[in-house]
Write a protein that holds these residues in place. Structure first.
Motif, PDB file in Angstrom:
ATOM      1  N   ARG A   1       0.822  -1.201   0.000  1.00 54.83           N
ATOM      2  CA  ARG A   1       0.000   0.000   0.000  1.00 54.83           C
ATOM      3  C   ARG A   1       0.863   1.260   0.000  1.00 54.83           C
ATOM      4  O   ARG A   1       2.024   1.227   0.399  1.00 54.83           O
ATOM      5  CB  ARG A   1      -0.925  -0.005   1.214  1.00 54.83           C
ATOM      6  N   VAL A   2       0.256   2.353  -0.441  1.00 57.99           N
ATOM      7  CA  VAL A   2       0.902   3.664  -0.353  1.00 57.99           C
ATOM      8  C   VAL A   2       1.139   3.971   1.121  1.00 57.99           C
ATOM      9  O   VAL A   2       0.265   3.776   1.959  1.00 57.99           O
ATOM     10  CB  VAL A   2       0.016   4.745  -1.005  1.00 57.99           C
ATOM     11  N   GLY A   3       2.338   4.443   1.435  1.00 57.44           N
ATOM     12  CA  GLY A   3       2.709   4.717   2.814  1.00 57.44           C
ATOM     13  C   GLY A   3       3.636   3.666   3.395  1.00 57.44           C
ATOM     14  O   GLY A   3       4.319   3.922   4.392  1.00 57.44           O
ATOM     15  N   ASP A   4       3.674   2.467   2.772  1.00 55.89           N
ATOM     16  CA  ASP A   4       4.640   1.449   3.197  1.00 55.89           C
ATOM     17  C   ASP A   4       6.050   1.950   2.914  1.00 55.89           C
ATOM     18  O   ASP A   4       6.277   2.740   1.996  1.00 55.89           O
ATOM     19  CB  ASP A   4       4.422   0.143   2.439  1.00 55.89           C
ATOM     20  N   ARG A   5       7.006   1.444   3.681  1.00 55.02           N
ATOM     21  CA  ARG A   5       8.403   1.716   3.368  1.00 55.02           C
ATOM     22  C   ARG A   5       8.841   0.791   2.232  1.00 55.02           C
ATOM     23  O   ARG A   5       8.370  -0.351   2.123  1.00 55.02           O
ATOM     24  CB  ARG A   5       9.290   1.522   4.589  1.00 55.02           C
ATOM     25  N   ILE A   6       9.757   1.276   1.400  1.00 53.56           N
ATOM     26  CA  ILE A   6      10.206   0.481   0.259  1.00 53.56           C
ATOM     27  C   ILE A   6      10.888  -0.808   0.705  1.00 53.56           C
ATOM     28  O   ILE A   6      10.855  -1.819   0.001  1.00 53.56           O
ATOM     29  CB  ILE A   6      11.152   1.312  -0.648  1.00 53.56           C
ATOM     30  N   GLU A   7      11.463  -0.812   1.906  1.00 54.99           N
ATOM     31  CA  GLU A   7      12.117  -2.022   2.413  1.00 54.99           C
ATOM     32  C   GLU A   7      11.137  -3.182   2.537  1.00 54.99           C
ATOM     33  O   GLU A   7      11.517  -4.355   2.424  1.00 54.99           O
ATOM     34  CB  GLU A   7      12.764  -1.739   3.776  1.00 54.99           C
ATOM     35  N   LYS A   8       9.860  -2.883   2.758  1.00 55.83           N
ATOM     36  CA  LYS A   8       8.851  -3.943   2.882  1.00 55.83           C
ATOM     37  C   LYS A   8       8.703  -4.700   1.564  1.00 55.83           C
ATOM     38  O   LYS A   8       8.683  -5.935   1.550  1.00 55.83           O
ATOM     39  CB  LYS A   8       7.511  -3.336   3.303  1.00 55.83           C
ATOM     40  N   ILE A   9       8.596  -3.965   0.463  1.00 55.99           N
ATOM     41  CA  ILE A   9       8.454  -4.625  -0.842  1.00 55.99           C
ATOM     42  C   ILE A   9       9.711  -5.400  -1.181  1.00 55.99           C
ATOM     43  O   ILE A   9       9.653  -6.544  -1.652  1.00 55.99           O
ATOM     44  CB  ILE A   9       8.143  -3.591  -1.937  1.00 55.99           C
ATOM     45  N   ILE A  10      10.874  -4.776  -0.958  1.00 52.02           N
ATOM     46  CA  ILE A  10      12.140  -5.451  -1.273  1.00 52.02           C
ATOM     47  C   ILE A  10      12.256  -6.753  -0.496  1.00 52.02           C
ATOM     48  O   ILE A  10      12.640  -7.794  -1.037  1.00 52.02           O
ATOM     49  CB  ILE A  10      13.330  -4.521  -0.956  1.00 52.02           C
ATOM     50  N   GLY A  11      11.915  -6.708   0.785  1.00 55.54           N
ATOM     51  CA  GLY A  11      12.057  -7.905   1.616  1.00 55.54           C
ATOM     52  C   GLY A  11      11.054  -8.987   1.280  1.00 55.54           C
ATOM     53  O   GLY A  11      11.408 -10.172   1.199  1.00 55.54           O
ATOM     54  N   LEU A  12       9.783  -8.628   1.057  1.00 55.10           N
ATOM     55  CA  LEU A  12       8.748  -9.638   0.831  1.00 55.10           C
ATOM     56  C   LEU A  12       8.818 -10.231  -0.574  1.00 55.10           C
ATOM     57  O   LEU A  12       8.591 -11.424  -0.757  1.00 55.10           O
ATOM     58  CB  LEU A  12       7.365  -9.035   1.083  1.00 55.10           C
ATOM     59  N   LEU A  13       9.132  -9.415  -1.564  1.00 49.49           N
ATOM     60  CA  LEU A  13       9.234  -9.956  -2.926  1.00 49.49           C
ATOM     61  C   LEU A  13      10.521 -10.765  -3.095  1.00 49.49           C
ATOM     62  O   LEU A  13      10.547 -11.732  -3.847  1.00 49.49           O
ATOM     63  CB  LEU A  13       9.194  -8.825  -3.954  1.00 49.49           C
ATOM     64  N   ASP A  14      11.596 -10.338  -2.412  1.00 47.33           N
ATOM     65  CA  ASP A  14      12.865 -11.068  -2.429  1.00 47.33           C
ATOM     66  C   ASP A  14      13.298 -11.378  -3.862  1.00 47.33           C
ATOM     67  O   ASP A  14      13.550 -12.524  -4.219  1.00 47.33           O
ATOM     68  CB  ASP A  14      12.748 -12.364  -1.612  1.00 47.33           C
ATOM     69  N   ARG A  15      13.387 -10.356  -4.695  1.00 49.79           N
ATOM     70  CA  ARG A  15      13.827 -10.539  -6.082  1.00 49.79           C
ATOM     71  C   ARG A  15      14.601  -9.309  -6.527  1.00 49.79           C
ATOM     72  O   ARG A  15      14.589  -8.274  -5.862  1.00 49.79           O
ATOM     73  CB  ARG A  15      12.626 -10.769  -7.005  1.00 49.79           C
ATOM     74  N   ASP A  16      15.272  -9.437  -7.653  1.00 53.74           N
ATOM     75  CA  ASP A  16      16.019  -8.306  -8.192  1.00 53.74           C
ATOM     76  C   ASP A  16      15.061  -7.175  -8.558  1.00 53.74           C
ATOM     77  O   ASP A  16      13.931  -7.415  -9.000  1.00 53.74           O
ATOM     78  CB  ASP A  16      16.815  -8.712  -9.428  1.00 53.74           C
ATOM     79  N   TYR A  17      15.515  -5.962  -8.382  1.00 49.90           N
ATOM     80  CA  TYR A  17      14.734  -4.805  -8.791  1.00 49.90           C
ATOM     81  C   TYR A  17      15.659  -3.808  -9.478  1.00 49.90           C
ATOM     82  O   TYR A  17      16.876  -3.923  -9.426  1.00 49.90           O
ATOM     83  CB  TYR A  17      14.038  -4.140  -7.595  1.00 49.90           C
ATOM     84  N   TYR A  18      15.058  -2.829 -10.136  1.00 46.93           N
ATOM     85  CA  TYR A  18      15.823  -1.803 -10.844  1.00 46.93           C
ATOM     86  C   TYR A  18      15.446  -0.444 -10.275  1.00 46.93           C
ATOM     87  O   TYR A  18      14.266  -0.163 -10.030  1.00 46.93           O
ATOM     88  CB  TYR A  18      15.527  -1.854 -12.349  1.00 46.93           C
ATOM     89  N   LEU A  19      16.451   0.385 -10.050  1.00 49.18           N
ATOM     90  CA  LEU A  19      16.232   1.720  -9.517  1.00 49.18           C
ATOM     91  C   LEU A  19      16.326   2.718 -10.663  1.00 49.18           C
ATOM     92  O   LEU A  19      17.366   2.840 -11.314  1.00 49.18           O
ATOM     93  CB  LEU A  19      17.262   2.034  -8.428  1.00 49.18           C
ATOM     94  N   ILE A  20      15.239   3.424 -10.902  1.00 45.47           N
ATOM     95  CA  ILE A  20      15.148   4.362 -12.015  1.00 45.47           C
ATOM     96  C   ILE A  20      15.000   5.767 -11.457  1.00 45.47           C
ATOM     97  O   ILE A  20      14.226   5.994 -10.516  1.00 45.47           O
ATOM     98  CB  ILE A  20      13.938   4.029 -12.911  1.00 45.47           C
TER      99      ILE A  20
END
Length: 321
Positions: free
Chosen positions: A181-200
């Motif tokens: 959800r909006v308002g979550d910290r980005i660390e939550k998505i990074i940790g739960l998805l546990d996959r590579d991401y790209y920073l744009i």
């Protein structure tokens, strides 16, 4: 012609050949010697410039190593500070731009650019020639331009998450995409998805998470923001809170199960009965899709795959802010 005369001619011929060969070798030697002298001069100039740049500051882990290579070497193995500083966002209050390495004598990364907010990556202690502590420098990432450099630790101030200049109202998180959800910290998505991401970096920071169908597709970094791969995108604010979520993948459904690829008429009819539609021509440019008001200042927006809505239209992307 006498034998003596023939012998003299032969000897003279070979003498001339040897003289020519010797002359050629001498010319080559002179050229090599000239090149060597030029390289020596250039080497000495580089050595002097290196001494000027590095004199007076040594990056260390708190102790000067005995294995420093040479009088002019400033590079040493760094094992981290004993008590590492907490990473995260900082407000940069320095009067000078970031530097390319931890020294007040190091060149600037950009001479005409001072960042506002940076992300602290690590810190190092510096010592002068006498071995005394000179200061603490921090490796930081400029979030506006996506460049890194060094800043003195005294020029960095922790951002107060309650400071209205660096945060905002993120709403109550009425709608979610796969629980995010909006308002979550980005660390939550990074940790739960546990996959590579790209920073744009496009008017801020965007974390792009390819879905399972797209994660192995290779795309040039500069083309990623405009590609058709299916992703979950998180637009991050200064304090690492998510200000907007966007997805083009069916792997990230809304709270009630509707997702990208579903029949557009069915989806829009459902949310028309649940929320009030945005009917404000002044906001049409900001919200060009089919938009529903979640709460004051927060919208749910749908884009479809056709220019006009018809029975075959499907949801192309979903946005929550």
């Amino acid at each position: 012609m006498s034998r003596a005369r023939v012998s003299l001619i032969v000897i003279s011929f070979f003498g001339i050949v040897l003289l020519i060969a010797f002359t050629n070798q001498y010319i080559k030697y002179q050229k090599l010697f000239f090149d060597y002298n030029n390289l020596s001069v250039e080497h000495q100039q580089l050595k002097e410039e290196w001494e000027i740049l590095t004199k007076g500051s040594i990056a260390t882990n708190g102790k000067v190593s005995e294995s420093v290579q040479g009088e002019y070497s400033f590079i040493q193995r760094y094992s981290g500070m004993k008590y590492p500083v907490a990473s995260g966002l900082r407000r940069y209050v320095g009067e000078e731009p970031l530097r390319i390495y931890p020294s007040s004598k190091a060149p600037f990364v950009y001479k005409d650019w001072n960042p506002d907010v940076v992300e602290l990556i690590n810190e190092v202690s510096t010592q002068n020639e006498e071995g005394y502590h000179e200061g603490t420098w921090c490796l930081v990432l400029d979030n506006a331009r996506g460049i890194s450099g060094y800043a003195n630790s005294t020029e960095l101030i922790t951002i107060d998450e309650k400071d209205k200049n660096y945060t905002r109202d993120y709403g109550s998180g009425i709608e979610t995409l796969r629980g995010f959800r909006v308002g979550d910290r980005i660390e939550k998505i990074i940790g739960l998805l546990d996959r590579d991401y790209y920073l744009i970096y496009e008017n801020g920071r965007i974390y792009e998470f390819p879905d399972n169908q797209s994660k192995d597709i290779v795309i040039e970094p500069i083309e990623r923001p405009f590609s058709d791969i299916q992703t979950l995108d998180a637009f991050v604010e200064y304090t690492n809170h998510i200000g907007l979520l966007r997805t083009s993948s069916p792997e990230f459904p809304l709270k009630d199960g509707y997702k990208v690829g579903d029949n557009a008429i069915k989806v829009l009819n459902y949310y028309t009965s649940k929320y009030k539609s945005l009917d404000n021509r002044e906001l049409e440019y900001q919200y060009p899709g089919y938009t529903f008001i979640l709460e004051e200042g927060h919208m749910l927006e749908f884009f479809i795959d056709t220019e006009e809505l018809n029975q075959n239209s499907v949801i192309k992307s979903i946005w929550i802010d």
